[in-house]
Design a protein around this motif. Sequence first.
Motif, PDB file in Angstrom:
ATOM      1  N   LYS A  16       0.693  -1.493  -0.181  1.00  0.00           N
ATOM      2  CA  LYS A  16      -0.081   0.346   0.126  1.00  0.00           C
ATOM      3  C   LYS A  16       1.313   1.543   0.321  1.00  0.00           C
ATOM      4  O   LYS A  16       0.203   2.380  -0.071  1.00  0.00           O
ATOM      5  CB  LYS A  16      -1.027   0.323   1.044  1.00  0.00           C
ATOM      6  CG  LYS A  16      -2.638  -1.049   0.810  1.00  0.00           C
ATOM      7  CD  LYS A  16      -3.194  -1.055   2.091  1.00  0.00           C
ATOM      8  CE  LYS A  16      -4.544  -1.951   2.066  1.00  0.00           C
ATOM      9  NZ  LYS A  16      -5.361  -1.553   2.835  1.00  0.00           N
ATOM     10  N   LEU A  17       2.127   1.437  -0.158  1.00  0.00           N
ATOM     11  CA  LEU A  17       3.039   2.158   0.395  1.00  0.00           C
ATOM     12  C   LEU A  17       3.245   3.204  -1.631  1.00  0.00           C
ATOM     13  O   LEU A  17       2.675   2.182  -2.427  1.00  0.00           O
ATOM     14  CB  LEU A  17       4.268   2.343   0.180  1.00  0.00           C
ATOM     15  CG  LEU A  17       4.960   1.276   1.504  1.00  0.00           C
ATOM     16  CD1 LEU A  17       6.373   1.205   2.087  1.00  0.00           C
ATOM     17  CD2 LEU A  17       3.747   2.770   2.468  1.00  0.00           C
ATOM     18  N   ASN A  18       2.789   4.420  -1.881  1.00  0.00           N
ATOM     19  CA  ASN A  18       2.991   4.880  -3.128  1.00  0.00           C
ATOM     20  C   ASN A  18       4.265   4.579  -3.696  1.00  0.00           C
ATOM     21  O   ASN A  18       4.727   5.132  -2.826  1.00  0.00           O
ATOM     22  CB  ASN A  18       2.098   6.268  -2.959  1.00  0.00           C
ATOM     23  CG  ASN A  18       0.841   5.486  -2.475  1.00  0.00           C
ATOM     24  OD1 ASN A  18      -0.007   4.974  -2.744  1.00  0.00           O
ATOM     25  ND2 ASN A  18       0.156   7.015  -2.164  1.00  0.00           N
ATOM     26  N   ASN A  19       4.451   4.907  -4.562  1.00  0.00           N
ATOM     27  CA  ASN A  19       5.597   5.172  -5.022  1.00  0.00           C
ATOM     28  C   ASN A  19       6.079   6.760  -5.777  1.00  0.00           C
ATOM     29  O   ASN A  19       5.478   7.613  -6.711  1.00  0.00           O
ATOM     30  CB  ASN A  19       6.339   4.441  -6.686  1.00  0.00           C
ATOM     31  CG  ASN A  19       7.193   4.804  -7.828  1.00  0.00           C
ATOM     32  OD1 ASN A  19       8.170   5.723  -6.593  1.00  0.00           O
ATOM     33  ND2 ASN A  19       7.974   3.791  -8.311  1.00  0.00           N
ATOM     34  N   GLU A  20       6.617   7.707  -5.052  1.00  0.00           N
ATOM     35  CA  GLU A  20       6.507   9.134  -5.609  1.00  0.00           C
ATOM     36  C   GLU A  20       8.153   9.374  -5.755  1.00  0.00           C
ATOM     37  O   GLU A  20       8.356  10.027  -5.771  1.00  0.00           O
ATOM     38  CB  GLU A  20       6.110   9.575  -4.210  1.00  0.00           C
ATOM     39  CG  GLU A  20       4.972   9.779  -3.841  1.00  0.00           C
ATOM     40  CD  GLU A  20       4.254  10.877  -3.434  1.00  0.00           C
ATOM     41  OE1 GLU A  20       5.524  11.728  -2.611  1.00  0.00           O
ATOM     42  OE2 GLU A  20       3.236  10.949  -2.699  1.00  0.00           O
ATOM     43  N   SER A  21       9.508   8.027  -6.261  1.00  0.00           N
ATOM     44  CA  SER A  21      10.362   8.362  -6.602  1.00  0.00           C
ATOM     45  C   SER A  21      11.330   9.390  -5.894  1.00  0.00           C
ATOM     46  O   SER A  21      12.122   9.945  -6.318  1.00  0.00           O
ATOM     47  CB  SER A  21      10.461   8.300  -7.801  1.00  0.00           C
ATOM     48  OG  SER A  21       9.839   7.977  -8.973  1.00  0.00           O
ATOM     49  N   ARG A  22      11.453   9.162  -4.357  1.00  0.00           N
ATOM     50  CA  ARG A  22      11.847  10.084  -4.156  1.00  0.00           C
ATOM     51  C   ARG A  22      13.428   9.579  -3.471  1.00  0.00           C
ATOM     52  O   ARG A  22      13.250   8.514  -3.902  1.00  0.00           O
ATOM     53  CB  ARG A  22      11.631   9.941  -2.545  1.00  0.00           C
ATOM     54  CG  ARG A  22      10.227   9.930  -2.078  1.00  0.00           C
ATOM     55  CD  ARG A  22       9.423  11.940  -2.418  1.00  0.00           C
ATOM     56  NE  ARG A  22      10.152  12.203  -1.327  1.00  0.00           N
ATOM     57  CZ  ARG A  22      10.310  13.504  -1.155  1.00  0.00           C
ATOM     58  NH1 ARG A  22       9.209  14.342  -1.755  1.00  0.00           N
ATOM     59  NH2 ARG A  22      11.546  14.084   0.043  1.00  0.00           N
ATOM     60  N   THR A  23      14.595  10.796  -4.037  1.00  0.00           N
ATOM     61  CA  THR A  23      15.878  10.201  -3.923  1.00  0.00           C
ATOM     62  C   THR A  23      17.225  10.985  -2.322  1.00  0.00           C
ATOM     63  O   THR A  23      17.825  10.578  -2.688  1.00  0.00           O
ATOM     64  CB  THR A  23      16.715  11.210  -4.639  1.00  0.00           C
ATOM     65  OG1 THR A  23      16.223  12.356  -5.419  1.00  0.00           O
ATOM     66  CG2 THR A  23      15.769   9.944  -6.057  1.00  0.00           C
ATOM     67  N   THR A  24      15.944  11.295  -1.750  1.00  0.00           N
ATOM     68  CA  THR A  24      16.620  11.504  -0.304  1.00  0.00           C
ATOM     69  C   THR A  24      17.504  11.014   0.428  1.00  0.00           C
ATOM     70  O   THR A  24      18.841  11.998   0.588  1.00  0.00           O
ATOM     71  CB  THR A  24      15.318  12.387   0.993  1.00  0.00           C
ATOM     72  OG1 THR A  24      14.666  13.046   0.839  1.00  0.00           O
ATOM     73  CG2 THR A  24      15.809  13.240   1.808  1.00  0.00           C
ATOM     74  N   PHE A  25      17.753   9.889   0.752  1.00  0.00           N
ATOM     75  CA  PHE A  25      18.029   8.689   1.013  1.00  0.00           C
ATOM     76  C   PHE A  25      18.317   7.439   0.189  1.00  0.00           C
ATOM     77  O   PHE A  25      17.141   7.527  -0.541  1.00  0.00           O
ATOM     78  CB  PHE A  25      18.243   8.473   2.317  1.00  0.00           C
ATOM     79  CG  PHE A  25      17.826   9.315   3.629  1.00  0.00           C
ATOM     80  CD1 PHE A  25      18.512   9.650   4.473  1.00  0.00           C
ATOM     81  CD2 PHE A  25      16.060   9.570   4.085  1.00  0.00           C
ATOM     82  CE1 PHE A  25      18.745  11.183   5.534  1.00  0.00           C
ATOM     83  CE2 PHE A  25      16.192  10.698   4.559  1.00  0.00           C
ATOM     84  CZ  PHE A  25      17.252  11.397   5.451  1.00  0.00           C
TER      85      PHE A  25
END
Length: 289
Positions: A263-272
Amino acid sequence: MFYIKHNSDNFTIIDCNLTDENKDAIVAELKKESASKSITRFICTHPDQDHFGGIELLDDEMPIRNFYVVKNQAVKDTDTDSFTRYCELRDDADKAFYIHKGCKRKWMNLGDDTRDTSGISVLWPDTNNADFKEALADCEVGDSYNNTSAVIRYKLENGASVMWLGDLETEFMEKIEDHIKLEKTTIVFASHHGRESGKIPDSWLEKLDPQIIVIGEAPSRHLNYYTGYQKITQNRAGDIIMECVEGKVHFYVSNSTYVGPSKLNNESRTTFPNYIGTLEVEVEYTLDA
């Protein structure tokens, strides 16, 4: 071991289990992440070795000036270096702050013109509760320490809430249910590292209604996997970073092959590194018993 890098001028560490193998990397990370904060506190949920292990190593490198602890006089068959330092901090009138249900303290949950609150509240123990008194008596003769655990809740304004339960045992949680405020909480760390012996009762889970349960690093054969709930298992995920922002939590883990909850969405985060998905935080509410 957990830490919270608050949006305010606060930095919170909850428990530790440092070893010769991991201490250098962890202490270096803590020093780096806390460098911009004026207030650092250490919360020890209860006096078990795997919740204060290596505290002398941390205290030597990052002197602990604010030690938050449930008041106790625990004894051990063997006084390790870590337990000796724990006792010194616990009994230091200038450093120790004894936590209990509903306690208030700058700047844990009281803000002022100097700095904002950290958003931390203590839901347990009720030091007048008969079941807690019995658990404390067991602790102080060295029989068991689990049920003296504090219940800690962190709430980000307009964002996620997170709960730590220490090593509370299932039967004890059932006994105290009517004496603790349980409300919807976004992320709950399973008690006793996810062991079956610390299975969070269904009646608690109905009130907490967690979106994610984090299951700790107990041996797999001892774990309860909380069927029907979205989970992150530390045995497979490794270290977890939760980037909490308004209305969302972005998750990252140290295992680059780990697949997050569905149920997690993919927002293509790159902070870590090793982003596994984003949780949309649900509106919180209180469910009356």
